[in-house]
Scaffold this motif. Structure first.
Motif, mmCIF file in Angstrom:
data_model
loop_
_atom_site.group_PDB
_atom_site.id
_atom_site.type_symbol
_atom_site.label_atom_id
_atom_site.label_comp_id
_atom_site.label_asym_id
_atom_site.label_seq_id
_atom_site.Cartn_x
_atom_site.Cartn_y
_atom_site.Cartn_z
ATOM 1 N N TYR A 1 0.833 -1.272 -0.177
ATOM 2 C CA TYR A 1 -0.065 0.216 0.081
ATOM 3 C C TYR A 1 0.809 1.396 -0.033
ATOM 4 O O TYR A 1 1.865 1.622 0.920
ATOM 5 N N LYS B 1 -3.054 3.751 -2.114
ATOM 6 C CA LYS B 1 -3.595 2.988 -3.308
ATOM 7 C C LYS B 1 -2.939 1.608 -2.937
ATOM 8 O O LYS B 1 -1.853 1.334 -2.547
ATOM 9 N N ASN C 1 -9.259 -0.997 -5.494
ATOM 10 C CA ASN C 1 -8.428 -0.042 -4.355
ATOM 11 C C ASN C 1 -9.259 -0.179 -3.060
ATOM 12 O O ASN C 1 -9.462 0.599 -2.218
#
Length: 96
Positions: free
Chosen positions: A31, A35, A65
């Motif tokens: 991450y 995102k 996402n």
């Protein structure tokens, strides 16, 4: 599937989930920049029925996402475990 714990990067988080059928399931979430960059199931004990979720769900989560995606038909317990583990990892990521 890699059952060995590996050294993880600063942008990686391990999340835990549990399946009604297979027990513990772990994901490795990458991450960065708000995102989901990558998502891998790194530990599971799922049966062949859960294979569809193991193969397809990480890609759906990365594309959205978010862990709030539809599960895979015929693999609902595995889908739940993957989404639960992803949410656990995302929570850790968003706290940092």
């Amino acid at each position: 599937m890699d059952n060995k714990m590996r050294e993880i990067e600063r942008t990686q988080y391990i999340g835990n989930g549990f399946s009604a059928y297979g027990g513990e399931l772990k994901v490795l979430l990458t991450y960065q920049d708000d995102k989901i960059q990558d998502l891998q199931v790194i530990k599971h004990h799922e049966s062949e029925m859960g294979k569809g979720a193991l193969d397809e769900l990480p890609g759906k989560i990365i594309a959205a996402n978010s862990a709030d995606v539809d599960g895979i038909t015929g693999a609902s317990a595995t889908s739940r475990a993957i989404k639960e583990a992803t949410k656990d990892a995302l929570q850790q990521a968003q706290q940092n």
